[in-house]
Design a protein around this motif. Structure first.
Motif, PDB file in Angstrom:
ATOM      1  N   ASP A  13     -20.024   9.916 -27.157  1.00 40.47           N
ATOM      2  CA  ASP A  13     -19.073   9.062 -27.859  1.00 40.47           C
ATOM      3  C   ASP A  13     -17.762   9.128 -27.081  1.00 40.47           C
ATOM      4  OD1 ASP A  13     -17.437   7.685 -29.564  1.00 40.47           O
ATOM      5  OD2 ASP A  13     -17.560   9.124 -31.225  1.00 40.47           O
ATOM      6  N   LEU A  14     -17.576   8.176 -26.165  1.00 43.25           N
ATOM      7  CA  LEU A  14     -16.434   8.207 -25.262  1.00 43.25           C
ATOM      8  C   LEU A  14     -15.273   7.407 -25.844  1.00 43.25           C
ATOM      9  CD1 LEU A  14     -18.332   7.662 -21.892  1.00 43.25           C
ATOM     10  CD2 LEU A  14     -17.259   9.785 -22.666  1.00 43.25           C
ATOM     11  N   ARG A  15     -14.080   8.015 -25.818  1.00 45.27           N
ATOM     12  CA  ARG A  15     -12.877   7.360 -26.305  1.00 45.27           C
ATOM     13  C   ARG A  15     -11.903   7.120 -25.155  1.00 45.27           C
ATOM     14  NH1 ARG A  15     -12.885   8.231 -31.972  1.00 45.27           N
ATOM     15  NH2 ARG A  15     -15.107   8.441 -32.497  1.00 45.27           N
ATOM     16  N   VAL A  16     -11.263   5.971 -25.161  1.00 44.57           N
ATOM     17  CA  VAL A  16     -10.244   5.652 -24.171  1.00 44.57           C
ATOM     18  C   VAL A  16      -8.919   6.257 -24.621  1.00 44.57           C
ATOM     19  CG1 VAL A  16      -8.972   3.812 -23.004  1.00 44.57           C
ATOM     20  CG2 VAL A  16     -11.396   3.504 -23.564  1.00 44.57           C
ATOM     21  N   LEU A  17      -8.258   6.983 -23.731  1.00 45.41           N
ATOM     22  CA  LEU A  17      -6.982   7.606 -24.057  1.00 45.41           C
ATOM     23  C   LEU A  17      -5.838   6.645 -23.727  1.00 45.41           C
ATOM     24  CD1 LEU A  17      -7.512  11.239 -22.703  1.00 45.41           C
ATOM     25  CD2 LEU A  17      -8.099  10.270 -24.934  1.00 45.41           C
ATOM     26  N   ASP A  18      -4.920   6.498 -24.669  1.00 41.52           N
ATOM     27  CA  ASP A  18      -3.742   5.664 -24.453  1.00 41.52           C
ATOM     28  C   ASP A  18      -2.565   6.319 -25.170  1.00 41.52           C
ATOM     29  OD1 ASP A  18      -1.974   3.680 -23.860  1.00 41.52           O
ATOM     30  OD2 ASP A  18      -3.030   2.075 -24.944  1.00 41.52           O
ATOM     31  N   PRO A  19      -1.623   6.909 -24.435  1.00 45.53           N
ATOM     32  CA  PRO A  19      -1.504   6.859 -22.983  1.00 45.53           C
ATOM     33  C   PRO A  19      -2.585   7.670 -22.282  1.00 45.53           C
ATOM     34  CG  PRO A  19       0.105   8.390 -23.865  1.00 45.53           C
ATOM     35  CD  PRO A  19      -0.524   7.694 -25.043  1.00 45.53           C
ATOM     36  N   MET A  28      -6.753  10.500   2.666  1.00 46.62           N
ATOM     37  CA  MET A  28      -7.982   9.858   2.192  1.00 46.62           C
ATOM     38  C   MET A  28      -8.079   9.934   0.665  1.00 46.62           C
ATOM     39  SD  MET A  28     -11.081   8.549   2.798  1.00 46.62           S
ATOM     40  CE  MET A  28     -11.537   8.927   4.484  1.00 46.62           C
ATOM     41  N   TYR A  29      -7.565  11.031   0.111  1.00 42.23           N
ATOM     42  CA  TYR A  29      -7.710  11.258  -1.321  1.00 42.23           C
ATOM     43  C   TYR A  29      -6.706  10.479  -2.156  1.00 42.23           C
ATOM     44  CZ  TYR A  29     -11.055  14.828  -0.032  1.00 42.23           C
ATOM     45  OH  TYR A  29     -12.150  15.489   0.486  1.00 42.23           O
ATOM     46  N   HIS A  30      -5.946   9.576  -1.534  1.00 38.77           N
ATOM     47  CA  HIS A  30      -5.157   8.666  -2.367  1.00 38.77           C
ATOM     48  C   HIS A  30      -6.080   7.785  -3.200  1.00 38.77           C
ATOM     49  CE1 HIS A  30      -6.166   5.580   0.566  1.00 38.77           C
ATOM     50  NE2 HIS A  30      -5.498   4.667  -0.113  1.00 38.77           N
ATOM     51  N   LEU A  31      -7.372   7.778  -2.856  1.00 38.67           N
ATOM     52  CA  LEU A  31      -8.359   7.035  -3.639  1.00 38.67           C
ATOM     53  C   LEU A  31      -8.369   7.481  -5.097  1.00 38.67           C
ATOM     54  CD1 LEU A  31     -11.102   8.989  -4.206  1.00 38.67           C
ATOM     55  CD2 LEU A  31     -11.390   8.613  -1.782  1.00 38.67           C
ATOM     56  N   MET A  32      -7.926   8.722  -5.366  1.00 34.89           N
ATOM     57  CA  MET A  32      -7.938   9.231  -6.735  1.00 34.89           C
ATOM     58  C   MET A  32      -7.042   8.417  -7.659  1.00 34.89           C
ATOM     59  SD  MET A  32      -9.953  11.943  -6.872  1.00 34.89           S
ATOM     60  CE  MET A  32      -9.392  12.943  -8.246  1.00 34.89           C
ATOM     61  N   SER A  33      -6.006   7.792  -7.125  1.00 34.62           N
ATOM     62  CA  SER A  33      -5.111   7.006  -7.973  1.00 34.62           C
ATOM     63  C   SER A  33      -5.792   5.781  -8.547  1.00 34.62           C
ATOM     64  CB  SER A  33      -3.867   6.587  -7.183  1.00 34.62           C
ATOM     65  OG  SER A  33      -3.043   7.700  -6.921  1.00 34.62           O
ATOM     66  N   ARG A  34      -6.880   5.357  -7.931  1.00 39.09           N
ATOM     67  CA  ARG A  34      -7.655   4.257  -8.502  1.00 39.09           C
ATOM     68  C   ARG A  34      -8.199   4.653  -9.878  1.00 39.09           C
ATOM     69  NH1 ARG A  34     -12.837   3.380 -10.709  1.00 39.09           N
ATOM     70  NH2 ARG A  34     -13.612   1.303 -10.161  1.00 39.09           N
ATOM     71  N   LEU A  35      -8.392   5.967 -10.111  1.00 38.37           N
ATOM     72  CA  LEU A  35      -9.030   6.439 -11.330  1.00 38.37           C
ATOM     73  C   LEU A  35      -8.071   6.488 -12.508  1.00 38.37           C
ATOM     74  CD1 LEU A  35     -11.045   9.381  -9.734  1.00 38.37           C
ATOM     75  CD2 LEU A  35     -11.761   7.001 -10.052  1.00 38.37           C
ATOM     76  N   ASP A  36      -6.865   7.032 -12.291  1.00 42.64           N
ATOM     77  CA  ASP A  36      -5.967   7.217 -13.427  1.00 42.64           C
ATOM     78  C   ASP A  36      -4.945   6.100 -13.582  1.00 42.64           C
ATOM     79  OD1 ASP A  36      -4.657   8.081 -11.081  1.00 42.64           O
ATOM     80  OD2 ASP A  36      -3.315   9.386 -12.209  1.00 42.64           O
ATOM     81  N   LEU A  37      -4.619   5.390 -12.503  1.00 42.67           N
ATOM     82  CA  LEU A  37      -3.641   4.314 -12.587  1.00 42.67           C
ATOM     83  C   LEU A  37      -4.291   2.936 -12.642  1.00 42.67           C
ATOM     84  CD1 LEU A  37      -0.958   5.545 -10.007  1.00 42.67           C
ATOM     85  CD2 LEU A  37      -1.010   5.873 -12.485  1.00 42.67           C
ATOM     86  N   GLY A  38      -5.497   2.815 -12.114  1.00 43.58           N
ATOM     87  CA  GLY A  38      -6.165   1.529 -12.070  1.00 43.58           C
ATOM     88  C   GLY A  38      -7.378   1.437 -12.968  1.00 43.58           C
ATOM     89  N   ASP A  39      -7.645   2.484 -13.737  1.00 43.18           N
ATOM     90  CA  ASP A  39      -8.818   2.491 -14.610  1.00 43.18           C
ATOM     91  C   ASP A  39      -8.453   3.247 -15.879  1.00 43.18           C
ATOM     92  OD1 ASP A  39     -11.366   2.092 -15.563  1.00 43.18           O
ATOM     93  OD2 ASP A  39     -12.393   3.125 -13.930  1.00 43.18           O
ATOM     94  N   ARG A  40      -9.467   3.550 -16.687  1.00 42.28           N
ATOM     95  CA  ARG A  40      -9.245   4.239 -17.954  1.00 42.28           C
ATOM     96  C   ARG A  40      -9.537   5.729 -17.814  1.00 42.28           C
ATOM     97  NH1 ARG A  40     -13.433   1.438 -21.684  1.00 42.28           N
ATOM     98  NH2 ARG A  40     -14.709   2.113 -19.919  1.00 42.28           N
ATOM     99  N   VAL A  41      -8.801   6.541 -18.557  1.00 46.39           N
ATOM    100  CA  VAL A  41      -9.116   7.954 -18.705  1.00 46.39           C
ATOM    101  C   VAL A  41      -9.847   8.099 -20.032  1.00 46.39           C
ATOM    102  CG1 VAL A  41      -8.207  10.297 -18.921  1.00 46.39           C
ATOM    103  CG2 VAL A  41      -7.124   8.680 -17.344  1.00 46.39           C
ATOM    104  N   LEU A  42     -11.014   8.734 -20.010  1.00 49.55           N
ATOM    105  CA  LEU A  42     -11.872   8.830 -21.186  1.00 49.55           C
ATOM    106  C   LEU A  42     -11.952  10.270 -21.699  1.00 49.55           C
ATOM    107  CD1 LEU A  42     -14.808   6.592 -19.881  1.00 49.55           C
ATOM    108  CD2 LEU A  42     -12.857   5.880 -21.282  1.00 49.55           C
ATOM    109  N   TYR A  43     -12.462  10.400 -22.915  1.00 45.28           N
ATOM    110  CA  TYR A  43     -12.689  11.721 -23.506  1.00 45.28           C
ATOM    111  C   TYR A  43     -13.958  11.659 -24.338  1.00 45.28           C
ATOM    112  CZ  TYR A  43     -12.234  15.697 -26.704  1.00 45.28           C
ATOM    113  OH  TYR A  43     -12.475  16.845 -27.425  1.00 45.28           O
ATOM    114  N   PRO A  44     -14.897  12.615 -24.155  1.00 49.21           N
ATOM    115  CA  PRO A  44     -16.100  12.649 -24.992  1.00 49.21           C
ATOM    116  C   PRO A  44     -15.829  13.383 -26.297  1.00 49.21           C
ATOM    117  CG  PRO A  44     -16.260  14.314 -23.277  1.00 49.21           C
ATOM    118  CD  PRO A  44     -14.940  13.614 -23.079  1.00 49.21           C
TER     119      PRO A  44
END
Length: 543
Positions: free
Chosen positions: A102-108, A228-244
């Protein structure tokens, strides 16, 4: 000296199940963390006979839990990122993330408090909001934010398709047109630091810290991790952070259940004490024959026979403690030039009353990061004071983790990987330095977030220090995550997942490819599956 197969071999469970290609193997997995459980589930689902050995009484490894007086604390991972990796893993087992969690989107997504700035900022699962935030803090940064995220997305996409799901056992990974076309850019991304890469586009220190912090997810610092690991910003700034819902303990329970459902046998309180090898009849390199074990309760000993052994525990422990020196691919001297990444002091706090000042995730950044990270990784390492810290309040999203009207706080202070810092305990009874570090973090949260009575409202307190990581998880030098992601410890420079001395001995987990973090550990399990099936592609299985 090669360990010899004892006369009596212990094998529990049913006979071998045929795999899809008609062959099968008897597999023993060492370690019941997420990588070990994922490996057991995948291999059992392909028809192999799997026994998993975990020395602790609970499964999950670092992704564990502690319960005290109605509070339940996750003791490790708390960020659900790279959801496509989880989804693919569940697909391989015939299910889906939606069906299992049961995944929830965190906002913020998270809030950031900055030393010297009275107002925190919120990053949200809304790219336009984040772009506007960047622009408000630094005129012109909005447009550069767009370019930065485009680069992060392109690099992330290429990593998923060419570098994360490969064992680097075929040149095709490097000769594909995707890679060849990007070679000059890849060279630049690998040879300059994330810190320098961010500084080339942004001047506001707050923005630099937001974009540099993902290095900590990789067990590194912005000045040491490749850009190379600037790719990580795609995850938290360009997508959703989830919580089970139910916490990350729920994720472990789901994967363990899937492993059992496919026939894997999971043995807790059962410590691996040696990898048993046998010399082939015709000579040549020795191969695995089994794993010697000791039951932690009662002390009974025996051996599980095995055609394949997958070491999913700490690589340093597996190599230096479970193999004789002549059979170690990574003997003790080879570790002298490696970095374990940071250690951690954890404080799990049950707090009376509500804490509206804190969302689910909060970051507290000191202004002098060079000093902060120098204290953790430098030659004269020490516990930073003040420290940049992370706070999770899962009770914001999940009412099951705290009694009604109370809050659950998980506070993480990155420190050097040094067991001399000590161990934690309940109610302030841990080592002096661990408890002093936890006290300083609590006071910092109270002061920066405007919660002056925070210390007085704590009803439950449980701390963990680097020595606990070494004792409970056999973590090298008490590291909290696994090998740091520097250039020399990334991609094909990272320790591989196959022994160079013993046939049939493979590795999974945060010490080997592709790296640290829950998604990487799931991928490491799939890389073991690819080794056994002869799949030398760079794509996920079935893609």
């Amino acid at each position: 000296m090669t360990l010899r197969l004892p006369e009596r071999i212990t094998r529990r469970g049913p006979a071998l199940h045929p795999a899809e290609d008609g062959s099968s193997a008897s597999v023993v997995v060492i370690g019941g963390g997420i990588a070990g459980l994922a490996t057991a589930a995948l291999l059992a689902s392909r028809g192999h006979s799997v026994d998993l050995l975990e020395k602790n009484d609970d499964l999950g490894g670092r992704v564990g839990s502690v319960e005290r007086d109605g509070f339940r604390f996750d003791t490790g991972a708390s960020w659900y990122l790279m959801p496509e990796v989880f989804e693919h893993f569940f697909e391989l087992l015939g299910t889906s993330a939606d069906a299992e969690l049961d995944l929830r989107v965190l906002d913020p997504s998270y809030r950031v408090f900055f030393e010297g700035h009275p107002e925190p900022i919120d990053l949200r699962p809304d790219r336009e909001h984040n772009r506007a935030l960047f622009e408000s803090l630094e005129p012109g940064a909005g447009e550069r934010f767009d370019a930065y995220l485009r680069s992060a997305e392109d690099t992330y996409d290429m990593a998923l398709r060419r570098f994360l799901y490969t064992n680097f056992d075929s040149p095709s990974s490097f000769l594909h047109p995707d890679v060849v076309r990007r070679t000059p850019r890849l060279g630049r991304l690998l040879t300059r630091s994330l810190e320098s890469h961010v500084a080339a586009s942004f001047s506001d220190n707050r923005l630099r810290q937001v974009l540099g912090y993902p290095a900590v997810f990789l067990g590194s610092s912005p000045s040491r991790a490749p850009s190379m690991y600037h790719l990580m910003s795609r995850l938290d700034l360009g997508d959703r952070v989830l919580y089970p819902q139910g916490g990350f303990t729920q994720l472990i329970e789901v994967i363990a259940s899937l492993a059992r459902r496919h026939g894997a046998r999971l043995h807790t309180g059962t410590a691996a004490t040696g990898i048993v090898t046998a010399d082939p009849a015709g000579g040549g390199r020795p191969g695995v024959a089994g794993v010697a074990y000791r039951e932690e309760h009662g002390g009974a000993t025996g051996t599980f026979a095995a055609d394949v052994v997958v070491g999913a525990a700490d690589l340093h422990h597996l190599e230096t403690a479970l193999l004789p020196e002549p059979l170690q691919t990574h003997p003790e001297p080879s570790w002298r030039g490696r970095s374990p990444g940071p250690g951690a002091v954890l404080a799990m706090l049950g707090v009376e009353g509500r804490l509206p000042e804190l969302p689910h995730h909060s970051l507290f950044f000191t202004s002098d990061w060079r000093q902060n990270f120098g204290d953790i990784f430098g030659k004269d390492a020490r516990v930073p004071d003040p420290a940049s810290i992370y706070v999770c309040k899962p009770s914001e999203t999940d009412p099951s983790v705290a009694p009604e009207g109370c809050e659950n706080l998980f506070v993480l202070v990155p420190v050097p990987a040094d067991t001399a810092i000590g161990a934690g305990s309940d109610e302030g009874a841990g080592s002096e330095l661990v408890e002093r570090t936890a006290d300083a973090a609590i006071d910092q949260v109270a002061g920066w977030a405007g919660i002056p009575d925070l210390r007085d409202r704590i009803r439950v307190r449980h701390t963990v220090g680097p020595d606990d990581f070494a004792t409970r998880y056999n973590a090298w030098r008490g590291g909290a995550l696994g090998l740091e992601h520097t250039l020399r410890q990334s991609a094909f420079f990272r320790p591989g997942n196959v022994s160079g001395k013993v046939d049939g001995l493979l590795y999974a987990g945060a010490s080997t490819v592709p790296g640290v973090g829950l998604p990487m550990c799931l991928i490491s399990a799939e890389l073991v599956l690819k080794r056994l099936s002869g799949d030398r592609s760079s794509l996920p299985v079935g893609r």
